[in-house]
Design a protein around this motif. Structure first.
Motif, PDB file in Angstrom:
ATOM      1  N   SER A 112      21.149 -10.361  30.404  1.00  0.00           N
ATOM      2  CA  SER A 112      21.560 -11.799  29.850  1.00  0.00           C
ATOM      3  C   SER A 112      23.024 -11.740  29.230  1.00  0.00           C
ATOM      4  CB  SER A 112      20.343 -12.426  28.872  1.00  0.00           C
ATOM      5  OG  SER A 112      20.907 -13.651  28.526  1.00  0.00           O
ATOM      6  N   LYS A 113      23.687 -12.877  29.346  1.00  0.00           N
ATOM      7  CA  LYS A 113      24.847 -12.922  28.648  1.00  0.00           C
ATOM      8  C   LYS A 113      24.728 -13.409  27.146  1.00  0.00           C
ATOM      9  CE  LYS A 113      28.132 -13.762  32.274  1.00  0.00           C
ATOM     10  NZ  LYS A 113      29.102 -14.542  32.952  1.00  0.00           N
ATOM     11  N   ARG A 114      23.650 -13.980  26.838  1.00  0.00           N
ATOM     12  CA  ARG A 114      23.253 -14.577  25.476  1.00  0.00           C
ATOM     13  C   ARG A 114      21.988 -13.458  24.760  1.00  0.00           C
ATOM     14  NH1 ARG A 114      25.000 -18.781  22.890  1.00  0.00           N
ATOM     15  NH2 ARG A 114      25.675 -19.781  24.971  1.00  0.00           N
ATOM     16  N   ASP A 115      22.225 -13.560  23.557  1.00  0.00           N
ATOM     17  CA  ASP A 115      21.154 -12.722  22.934  1.00  0.00           C
ATOM     18  C   ASP A 115      20.891 -13.451  21.668  1.00  0.00           C
ATOM     19  OD1 ASP A 115      19.135 -10.956  21.985  1.00  0.00           O
ATOM     20  OD2 ASP A 115      20.673  -9.563  21.222  1.00  0.00           O
ATOM     21  N   SER A 116      19.624 -13.823  21.225  1.00  0.00           N
ATOM     22  CA  SER A 116      19.626 -14.741  20.143  1.00  0.00           C
ATOM     23  C   SER A 116      18.388 -14.271  19.137  1.00  0.00           C
ATOM     24  CB  SER A 116      19.742 -16.459  20.473  1.00  0.00           C
ATOM     25  OG  SER A 116      18.506 -16.469  21.339  1.00  0.00           O
ATOM     26  N   ILE A 117      18.297 -14.936  18.100  1.00  0.00           N
ATOM     27  CA  ILE A 117      17.416 -14.627  17.110  1.00  0.00           C
ATOM     28  C   ILE A 117      17.149 -15.435  16.135  1.00  0.00           C
ATOM     29  CG2 ILE A 117      18.542 -13.008  15.785  1.00  0.00           C
ATOM     30  CD1 ILE A 117      16.346 -11.128  15.164  1.00  0.00           C
ATOM     31  N   PHE A 118      15.785 -15.941  16.128  1.00  0.00           N
ATOM     32  CA  PHE A 118      15.490 -16.892  14.899  1.00  0.00           C
ATOM     33  C   PHE A 118      14.843 -16.293  14.039  1.00  0.00           C
ATOM     34  CE2 PHE A 118      12.441 -19.887  13.066  1.00  0.00           C
ATOM     35  CZ  PHE A 118      13.476 -20.908  12.606  1.00  0.00           C
ATOM     36  N   THR A 119      15.173 -16.243  12.665  1.00  0.00           N
ATOM     37  CA  THR A 119      14.487 -15.679  11.352  1.00  0.00           C
ATOM     38  C   THR A 119      13.879 -16.673  10.421  1.00  0.00           C
ATOM     39  OG1 THR A 119      16.483 -15.241  10.393  1.00  0.00           O
ATOM     40  CG2 THR A 119      15.730 -13.542  11.775  1.00  0.00           C
ATOM     41  N   VAL A 120      12.766 -16.382   9.735  1.00  0.00           N
ATOM     42  CA  VAL A 120      12.324 -17.046   8.780  1.00  0.00           C
ATOM     43  C   VAL A 120      12.255 -16.070   7.558  1.00  0.00           C
ATOM     44  CG1 VAL A 120      10.616 -18.422   7.769  1.00  0.00           C
ATOM     45  CG2 VAL A 120      11.134 -18.671  10.104  1.00  0.00           C
ATOM     46  N   ASN A 121      12.988 -16.416   6.392  1.00  0.00           N
ATOM     47  CA  ASN A 121      13.133 -15.550   5.205  1.00  0.00           C
ATOM     48  C   ASN A 121      12.447 -16.172   3.826  1.00  0.00           C
ATOM     49  OD1 ASN A 121      14.407 -13.199   6.423  1.00  0.00           O
ATOM     50  ND2 ASN A 121      16.053 -14.740   6.844  1.00  0.00           N
ATOM     51  N   LEU A 122      11.884 -15.332   3.167  1.00  0.00           N
ATOM     52  CA  LEU A 122      11.731 -16.065   1.926  1.00  0.00           C
ATOM     53  C   LEU A 122      12.519 -15.207   0.779  1.00  0.00           C
ATOM     54  CD1 LEU A 122       9.501 -17.865   0.396  1.00  0.00           C
ATOM     55  CD2 LEU A 122       8.073 -15.870   0.364  1.00  0.00           C
ATOM     56  N   LEU A 123      13.173 -15.803   0.201  1.00  0.00           N
ATOM     57  CA  LEU A 123      14.176 -15.074  -0.759  1.00  0.00           C
ATOM     58  C   LEU A 123      13.784 -15.088  -2.221  1.00  0.00           C
ATOM     59  CD1 LEU A 123      17.293 -16.760   0.519  1.00  0.00           C
ATOM     60  CD2 LEU A 123      16.252 -14.599   1.282  1.00  0.00           C
ATOM     61  N   PHE A 124      13.887 -14.272  -2.879  1.00  0.00           N
ATOM     62  CA  PHE A 124      13.396 -13.923  -4.423  1.00  0.00           C
ATOM     63  C   PHE A 124      14.723 -13.558  -4.983  1.00  0.00           C
ATOM     64  CE2 PHE A 124       9.582 -12.912  -1.779  1.00  0.00           C
ATOM     65  CZ  PHE A 124       8.593 -13.713  -2.446  1.00  0.00           C
ATOM     66  N   SER A 125      14.852 -14.269  -6.192  1.00  0.00           N
ATOM     67  CA  SER A 125      15.796 -13.898  -7.227  1.00  0.00           C
ATOM     68  C   SER A 125      15.362 -13.484  -8.568  1.00  0.00           C
ATOM     69  CB  SER A 125      16.768 -15.235  -7.289  1.00  0.00           C
ATOM     70  OG  SER A 125      17.652 -14.699  -8.189  1.00  0.00           O
ATOM     71  N   PHE A 126      15.639 -12.202  -9.126  1.00  0.00           N
ATOM     72  CA  PHE A 126      15.221 -11.749 -10.245  1.00  0.00           C
ATOM     73  C   PHE A 126      16.143 -11.994 -11.671  1.00  0.00           C
ATOM     74  CE2 PHE A 126      12.879  -9.588  -7.254  1.00  0.00           C
ATOM     75  CZ  PHE A 126      11.530  -9.892  -7.433  1.00  0.00           C
TER      76      PHE A 126
END
Length: 126
Positions: A112-126
């Motif tokens: 495929s000419k296209r490669d894609s990814i969908f991500t869900v992240n939970l970010l923490f800050s200390f």
């Protein structure tokens, strides 16, 4: 060369463009049929462009996008990143992101000419 068209607390808009040089000498022993790497040596001039946008309509909500193009005689690559970040608390945020790579040429018609990814992240800050 780059320029910030807008740089405010709630909005950032940057553009970049410039020349470059692409040198690729692939390791033929490590390439398999699923790699988007041509088996020939590439030595060519390229041009690279980038657009970066960040919009913060609310204190807890940020939209971002980054579009990058790298183009030469052998291939053109488009990278796209779209994301939204929602601050749940002062130390926790949720980030949804869609990243995509598109190549104008691939070494095999089965790739495929296209490669894609969908991500869900939970970010923490200390």
């Amino acid at each position: 060369m780059g320029y910030q068209l807008a740089n405010r607390d709630d909005f950032l808009f940057e553009v970049e463009i410039g020349p470059g040089f692409r040198y690729q000498e692939p390791n033929l022993e490590e390439i398999d049929d699923k790699d988007i790497i041509f088996k020939n040596v590439v030595k060519e001039a390229i041009i690279r462009g980038n657009i970066n946008l960040i919009w913060k309509p609310l204190d807890s909500l940020t939209f971002g996008t980054k579009l990058t193009t790298t183009s030469g005689k052998s291939n053109t690559r488009f990278d796209t990143e779209l994301n939204v970040t929602n601050a749940i608390t002062e130390t926790i945020a949720l980030k949804l992101s869609y990243d995509s790579q598109y190549h104008s040429k691939v070494p095999s018609p089965t790739l495929s000419k296209r490669d894609s990814i969908f991500t869900v992240n939970l970010l923490f800050s200390f």
